[in-house]
Design a protein around this motif. Sequence first.
Motif, PDB file in Angstrom:
ATOM      1  N   GLY A  60       0.794  -1.226   0.000  1.00 14.09           N
ATOM      2  CA  GLY A  60       0.000   0.000   0.000  1.00 14.09           C
ATOM      3  C   GLY A  60       0.820   1.267   0.000  1.00 14.09           C
ATOM      4  N   ASP A  61       2.112   1.143  -0.313  1.00  7.75           N
ATOM      5  CA  ASP A  61       2.981   2.320  -0.345  1.00  7.75           C
ATOM      6  C   ASP A  61       2.760   3.094  -1.643  1.00  7.75           C
ATOM      7  N   ARG A  62       2.702   4.419  -1.488  1.00  9.70           N
ATOM      8  CA  ARG A  62       2.616   5.301  -2.660  1.00  9.70           C
ATOM      9  C   ARG A  62       3.641   6.399  -2.483  1.00  9.70           C
ATOM     10  N   VAL A  63       4.350   6.684  -3.559  1.00  5.85           N
ATOM     11  CA  VAL A  63       5.351   7.739  -3.471  1.00  5.85           C
ATOM     12  C   VAL A  63       5.384   8.507  -4.781  1.00  5.85           C
ATOM     13  N   GLN A  64       5.587   9.803  -4.669  1.00 10.25           N
ATOM     14  CA  GLN A  64       5.841  10.620  -5.849  1.00 10.25           C
ATOM     15  C   GLN A  64       7.172  11.308  -5.626  1.00 10.25           C
ATOM     16  N   VAL A  65       8.080  11.104  -6.562  1.00  6.83           N
ATOM     17  CA  VAL A  65       9.428  11.666  -6.436  1.00  6.83           C
ATOM     18  C   VAL A  65       9.569  12.825  -7.413  1.00  6.83           C
ATOM     19  N   PHE A  66      10.174  13.895  -6.942  1.00  4.69           N
ATOM     20  CA  PHE A  66      10.418  15.086  -7.765  1.00  4.69           C
ATOM     21  C   PHE A  66      11.920  15.312  -7.854  1.00  4.69           C
ATOM     22  N   ALA A  67      12.358  15.807  -9.008  1.00  2.01           N
ATOM     23  CA  ALA A  67      13.791  16.093  -9.141  1.00  2.01           C
ATOM     24  C   ALA A  67      14.026  17.247 -10.096  1.00  2.01           C
ATOM     25  N   ARG A  68      15.139  17.890  -9.880  1.00  2.00           N
ATOM     26  CA  ARG A  68      15.607  18.900 -10.821  1.00  2.00           C
ATOM     27  C   ARG A  68      17.052  18.584 -11.137  1.00  2.00           C
ATOM     28  N   LEU A  69      17.341  18.481 -12.418  1.00  2.00           N
ATOM     29  CA  LEU A  69      18.709  18.211 -12.853  1.00  2.00           C
ATOM     30  C   LEU A  69      19.373  19.524 -13.241  1.00  2.00           C
ATOM     31  N   GLU A  70      20.650  19.630 -12.924  1.00  2.00           N
ATOM     32  CA  GLU A  70      21.467  20.711 -13.468  1.00  2.00           C
ATOM     33  C   GLU A  70      22.575  20.028 -14.238  1.00  2.00           C
ATOM     34  N   GLY A  71      22.517  20.160 -15.558  1.00  2.00           N
ATOM     35  CA  GLY A  71      23.404  19.348 -16.377  1.00  2.00           C
ATOM     36  C   GLY A  71      23.042  17.897 -16.134  1.00  2.00           C
ATOM     37  N   ASP A  72      23.995  17.125 -15.682  1.00  2.00           N
ATOM     38  CA  ASP A  72      23.748  15.708 -15.448  1.00  2.00           C
ATOM     39  C   ASP A  72      23.607  15.398 -13.959  1.00  2.00           C
ATOM     40  N   VAL A  99      21.914  15.691 -10.058  1.00  2.00           N
ATOM     41  CA  VAL A  99      20.679  15.899  -9.312  1.00  2.00           C
ATOM     42  C   VAL A  99      20.880  17.110  -8.408  1.00  2.00           C
ATOM     43  N   ALA A 100      20.255  18.224  -8.796  1.00  2.00           N
ATOM     44  CA  ALA A 100      20.438  19.463  -8.037  1.00  2.00           C
ATOM     45  C   ALA A 100      19.450  19.558  -6.887  1.00  2.00           C
ATOM     46  N   ALA A 101      18.282  18.955  -7.065  1.00  2.00           N
ATOM     47  CA  ALA A 101      17.271  18.963  -6.000  1.00  2.00           C
ATOM     48  C   ALA A 101      16.418  17.721  -6.147  1.00  2.00           C
ATOM     49  N   VAL A 102      16.016  17.182  -5.021  1.00  2.00           N
ATOM     50  CA  VAL A 102      15.167  15.996  -5.046  1.00  2.00           C
ATOM     51  C   VAL A 102      14.264  16.009  -3.810  1.00  2.00           C
ATOM     52  N   GLY A 103      13.028  15.580  -3.992  1.00  2.00           N
ATOM     53  CA  GLY A 103      12.089  15.519  -2.876  1.00  2.00           C
ATOM     54  C   GLY A 103      11.050  14.462  -3.165  1.00  2.00           C
ATOM     55  N   GLN A 130      21.583  13.471  -3.635  1.00  2.00           N
ATOM     56  CA  GLN A 130      21.790  14.902  -3.844  1.00  2.00           C
ATOM     57  C   GLN A 130      23.184  15.168  -4.420  1.00  2.00           C
ATOM     58  N   GLY A 131      23.227  15.873  -5.549  1.00  2.00           N
ATOM     59  CA  GLY A 131      24.517  16.248  -6.132  1.00  2.00           C
ATOM     60  C   GLY A 131      25.174  15.166  -6.965  1.00  2.00           C
ATOM     61  N   ARG A 132      24.532  14.004  -7.071  1.00  2.00           N
ATOM     62  CA  ARG A 132      25.145  12.923  -7.849  1.00  2.00           C
ATOM     63  C   ARG A 132      24.677  12.974  -9.301  1.00  2.00           C
ATOM     64  N   THR A 133      25.499  12.417 -10.188  1.00  2.00           N
ATOM     65  CA  THR A 133      25.102  12.312 -11.586  1.00  2.00           C
ATOM     66  C   THR A 133      24.153  11.131 -11.737  1.00  2.00           C
TER      67      THR A 133
END
Length: 147
Positions: free
Chosen positions: A40-52, A54-58, A79-82
């Motif tokens: 019954g787990d539900r998740v929505q993941v958000f991300a913003r890439l800068e170049g390659d 991960v600049a932000a993730v939630g 966070q911060g990984r390609t």
Amino acid sequence: MSDLRDLYQTVILDHYKKPRNFGRPEGADRTAQGVNPLCGDRVQVFARLEGDKVAAVGFEGSGCAISTAAASLMTQAVQGRTRREVDELFGHYHDMVTGEGEGDASLGKLEVLAGVREFPARVKCATLSWHALRAALDGRAEPVTTE
Ligand code: ZN
């Protein structure tokens, strides 16, 4: 060993009660949903890439302690990984929670979830947010499901 176990459980409960990076980060332009019908787990993941990178993730969603703590810990770990580094980290993480590998120094705090290997049904809880993150980074629109 039991002290270590207690410590791990404390960290998991802490991330469950106070998830890190909960919500949609500003400027997030990638997202994907994950569903684990078994638990019954539900998740929505958000991300913003800068170049390659991960600049932000939630993330948002609701689920069991393992899925929530795993998502919270994941947001800190990637966070911060390609994208390639995220894939490599997921490989090590997957090996750890399935018991297929010995783990890897790069896992860091993620090692608190190593105990999942003793509960095969919980592997899907622990990997759900990772599947959603990788779908988001790939720009896949359809929800991912563990079934
Ligand atoms: Zn679960």
